[in-house]
Design an enzyme around this catalytic site. Structure first.
Site, PDB file in Angstrom:
ATOM      1  N   SER A  26       0.852  -1.177   0.000  1.00 15.37           N
ATOM      2  CA  SER A  26       0.000   0.000   0.000  1.00 15.37           C
ATOM      3  C   SER A  26       0.901   1.245   0.000  1.00 15.37           C
ATOM      4  O   SER A  26       1.686   1.410  -0.935  1.00 15.37           O
ATOM      5  CB  SER A  26      -0.970  -0.028   1.176  1.00 15.37           C
ATOM      6  OG  SER A  26      -2.006   0.897   1.000  1.00 15.37           O
ATOM      7  N   HIS A 138      -7.373  -5.462  -1.592  1.00 11.36           N
ATOM      8  CA  HIS A 138      -6.248  -4.717  -1.034  1.00 11.36           C
ATOM      9  C   HIS A 138      -5.733  -5.374   0.249  1.00 11.36           C
ATOM     10  O   HIS A 138      -4.611  -5.143   0.668  1.00 11.36           O
ATOM     11  CB  HIS A 138      -6.697  -3.273  -0.769  1.00 11.36           C
ATOM     12  CG  HIS A 138      -5.576  -2.316  -0.528  1.00 11.36           C
ATOM     13  ND1 HIS A 138      -4.668  -1.964  -1.506  1.00 11.36           N
ATOM     14  CD2 HIS A 138      -5.223  -1.625   0.580  1.00 11.36           C
ATOM     15  CE1 HIS A 138      -3.804  -1.096  -1.010  1.00 11.36           C
ATOM     16  NE2 HIS A 138      -4.114  -0.875   0.249  1.00 11.36           N
TER      17      HIS A 138
END
Length: 166
Positions: A26, A138
């Site tokens: 991320s 994610h």
């Protein structure tokens, strides 16, 4: 980040400055891509679920529009500002072997973020690998399917062994 690394290298004898690797996911993936685009001190890198092209992140992310607060504009108002902070803009500088890990159902950092950097580095004939995880979001490393979490870890360890083992 590199100042912290330099401090660790100064303080701890077990750190080997000739076998440095960097990885992150991320924002950490973004920072990994950014660092290897601005430094060649790392022998290997793994960028996971990263933002590599802020300009397209604006329209491909579930909250790309929210970055106006950080950048100061929408991408259509000041494209240069968005390009300036994108690792992809500096891809020609990347010489570090890179593993890109990305999930196909990532709504935060769409898979096109990994695809763009991978394609560019392949065209530049750089040492880059790209692993896609179908059906994952994610959150792959934290709450993905157990099979994919194990595969991700095994792929990462194999890459590290290949590039950093003495």
């Amino acid at each position: 980040l590199e100042a912290v690394l330099d401090t660790a290298l100064d303080r701890y004898g077990f750190c080997d400055p000739d076998r440095l690797g960097v990885t992150g996911g991320s924002y950490g993936g973004y920072m990994t891509s950014w660092m290897i685009a601005h430094s060649d001190r790392f022998k290997a890198a793994c960028s996971e679920r990263a933002v590599n092209a802020w300009y397209s992140m604006h329209g491909s992310s579930d909250w790309g529009w929210a970055f106006k607060g950080m950048i100061g504009s929408f991408q259509f108002e000041d494209p240069e500002a968005w390009l300036k902070i994108s690792p992809l803009s500096y891809a020609t500088n990347i010489t570090t072997p890179l593993l890109i890990l990305h999930s196909e159902s990532d709504l935060r950092c769409d898979i096109e973020q990994g695809e763009q950097l991978f394609t560019t580095l392949r065209l530049l004939q750089r040492d880059v690998e790209f692993v896609r995880f179908p059906g994952e979001s994610h959150e792959l490393s934290r709450s993905g399917s157990p099979l994919h979490r194990v595969q991700r870890f095994e792929i990462l360890l194999e890459f590290i062994d290949k590039h950093l083992k003495s």
